[in-house]
Write an enzyme that holds these catalytic residues in place. Structure first.
Site, PDB file in Angstrom:
ATOM      1  N   ASP A  46       0.852  -1.186   0.000  1.00  0.00           N
ATOM      2  CA  ASP A  46       0.000   0.000   0.000  1.00  0.00           C
ATOM      3  C   ASP A  46       0.892   1.242   0.000  1.00  0.00           C
ATOM      4  O   ASP A  46       1.907   1.299   0.702  1.00  0.00           O
ATOM      5  CB  ASP A  46      -0.907  -0.013   1.234  1.00  0.00           C
ATOM      6  CG  ASP A  46      -2.028   0.997   1.138  1.00  0.00           C
ATOM      7  OD1 ASP A  46      -3.197   0.587   1.061  1.00  0.00           O
ATOM      8  OD2 ASP A  46      -1.741   2.223   1.152  1.00  0.00           O
TER       9      ASP A  46
ATOM     10  N   VAL B 191     -10.808   3.199  -3.874  1.00  0.00           N
ATOM     11  CA  VAL B 191     -10.483   2.602  -5.174  1.00  0.00           C
ATOM     12  C   VAL B 191     -11.541   1.554  -5.501  1.00  0.00           C
ATOM     13  O   VAL B 191     -11.739   0.599  -4.735  1.00  0.00           O
ATOM     14  CB  VAL B 191      -9.071   1.966  -5.165  1.00  0.00           C
ATOM     15  CG1 VAL B 191      -8.771   1.358  -6.531  1.00  0.00           C
ATOM     16  CG2 VAL B 191      -8.012   2.992  -4.788  1.00  0.00           C
TER      17      VAL B 191
ATOM     18  N   ASN C  24     -12.833  -2.522   2.631  1.00  0.00           N
ATOM     19  CA  ASN C  24     -13.699  -1.336   2.700  1.00  0.00           C
ATOM     20  C   ASN C  24     -14.655  -1.369   1.513  1.00  0.00           C
ATOM     21  O   ASN C  24     -14.220  -1.482   0.366  1.00  0.00           O
ATOM     22  CB  ASN C  24     -12.858  -0.059   2.652  1.00  0.00           C
ATOM     23  CG  ASN C  24     -11.952   0.082   3.865  1.00  0.00           C
ATOM     24  OD1 ASN C  24     -12.358  -0.236   4.980  1.00  0.00           O
ATOM     25  ND2 ASN C  24     -10.730   0.540   3.654  1.00  0.00           N
TER      26      ASN C  24
ATOM     27  N   HIS D 144     -10.368  -5.081  -3.132  1.00  0.00           N
ATOM     28  CA  HIS D 144      -9.046  -5.303  -2.546  1.00  0.00           C
ATOM     29  C   HIS D 144      -9.169  -5.594  -1.066  1.00  0.00           C
ATOM     30  O   HIS D 144     -10.026  -5.048  -0.379  1.00  0.00           O
ATOM     31  CB  HIS D 144      -8.123  -4.091  -2.764  1.00  0.00           C
ATOM     32  CG  HIS D 144      -8.692  -2.775  -2.297  1.00  0.00           C
ATOM     33  ND1 HIS D 144      -9.618  -2.066  -3.036  1.00  0.00           N
ATOM     34  CD2 HIS D 144      -8.476  -2.047  -1.187  1.00  0.00           C
ATOM     35  CE1 HIS D 144      -9.936  -0.943  -2.398  1.00  0.00           C
ATOM     36  NE2 HIS D 144      -9.268  -0.921  -1.260  1.00  0.00           N
TER      37      HIS D 144
HETATM   38  P1  DGP Z   1      -9.555   1.831   0.286  1.00  0.00           P
HETATM   39  O1  DGP Z   1     -10.171   1.987  -1.078  1.00  0.00           O
HETATM   40  O2  DGP Z   1      -9.963   2.902   1.254  1.00  0.00           O
HETATM   41  O3  DGP Z   1      -9.831   0.461   0.895  1.00  0.00           O
HETATM   42  O4  DGP Z   1      -7.987   1.980   0.162  1.00  0.00           O
HETATM   43  C1  DGP Z   1      -7.280   2.040  -1.024  1.00  0.00           C
HETATM   44  C2  DGP Z   1      -5.813   1.927  -0.677  1.00  0.00           C
HETATM   45  O5  DGP Z   1      -5.076   1.959  -1.888  1.00  0.00           O
HETATM   46  C3  DGP Z   1      -5.251   3.047   0.198  1.00  0.00           C
HETATM   47  O6  DGP Z   1      -4.784   2.492   1.425  1.00  0.00           O
HETATM   48  C4  DGP Z   1      -4.086   3.624  -0.588  1.00  0.00           C
HETATM   49  C5  DGP Z   1      -3.852   2.603  -1.670  1.00  0.00           C
HETATM   50  N1  DGP Z   1      -3.455   3.183  -2.942  1.00  0.00           N
HETATM   51  C6  DGP Z   1      -4.124   4.130  -3.646  1.00  0.00           C
HETATM   52  N2  DGP Z   1      -3.472   4.429  -4.785  1.00  0.00           N
HETATM   53  C7  DGP Z   1      -2.383   3.625  -4.797  1.00  0.00           C
HETATM   54  C8  DGP Z   1      -1.311   3.451  -5.727  1.00  0.00           C
HETATM   55  O7  DGP Z   1      -1.223   4.082  -6.777  1.00  0.00           O
HETATM   56  N3  DGP Z   1      -0.354   2.543  -5.408  1.00  0.00           N
HETATM   57  C9  DGP Z   1      -0.409   1.796  -4.258  1.00  0.00           C
HETATM   58  N4  DGP Z   1       0.593   0.930  -4.038  1.00  0.00           N
HETATM   59  N5  DGP Z   1      -1.395   1.926  -3.368  1.00  0.00           N
HETATM   60  C10 DGP Z   1      -2.372   2.831  -3.636  1.00  0.00           C
END
Ligand code: DGP
Length: 115
Positions: free
Chosen positions: A31, A97, A88, A101
Site C-alpha cells: 500500500d 479505489v 472497505n 481489494h
Molecule cells: P480503500 O479503497 O480505502 O480500501 O484503500 C485504497 C488503498 O489503496 C489506500 O490504502 C491507498 C492505496 N493506494 C491508492 N493508490 C495507490 C497506488 O497508486 N499505489 C499503491 N501501491 N497503493 C495505492
C-alpha cells in the site's frame, strides 16, 4: 472507453508498485500509504468494483485470495503475531479505489473497534 482505475493500471504495469506476489488470478503489492509495518493489498485481476459486485462464479476466486493472504502473512512473519484483513466497501467504509481489494495489515498491535 471508461477510464481504468488505479489498480487495473498496476495490474497492467502502467504505473509502478512494489509487487510481492503475482499469479494468473491475483496480485499482492505494498500500500502506498502504509498504516503498519506490513500493509499489503491483495487484489483479484478480475475487475470487480467492490464486494457488492462479487458473483456466485467468483466464490473460488475469493477463496484463492484468502489462501494467498494466509501464505503471504506467513512469508511476512505476521501469521503468529497476528494481522488484520480489511475490506472497505462503499463511502461509509471509506472505499477510495473501485477495484476489490483486501488490506493485509500487521507488524504492530491494533485496537478495536476501528475508527
Ligand atoms: P480503500 O479503497 O480505502 O480500501 O484503500 C485504497 C488503498 O489503496 C489506500 O490504502 C491507498 C492505496 N493506494 C491508492 N493508490 C495507490 C497506488 O497508486 N499505489 C499503491 N501501491 N497503493 C495505492
Amino acid at each position: 472507453m471508461p477510464e481504468k482505475n488505479i489498480f487495473k493500471r498496476i495490474i497492467d504495469r502502467e504505473i509502478e508498485a512494489e509487487i510481492l506476489f503475482e499469479d494468473d488470478r491475483c496480485l499482492v503489492f505494498r500500500d502506498i500509504m502504509p498504516q503498519a509495518p506490513v500493509h499489503l493489498l491483495v487484489i483479484p485481476k478480475k475487475e470487480i468494483p467492490s464486494s457488492n459486485e462479487i458473483a456466485e462464479e467468483d466464490a473460488e476466486l475469493i477463496g484463492h485470495l484468502f489462501l494467498t493472504i494466509r501464505r503471504i502473512a506467513e512469508e511476512q512473519g505476521v501469521a503468529e503475531s497476528g494481522y488484520r484483513v480489511v475490506l472497505n466497501c462503499g463511502p461509509d467504509a471509506t472505499q477510495t479505489v473501485r477495484h476489490l481489494h483486501f488490506h493485509l495489515i500487521g507488524g504492530r498491535s491494533m485496537s478495536w473497534p476501528p475508527g
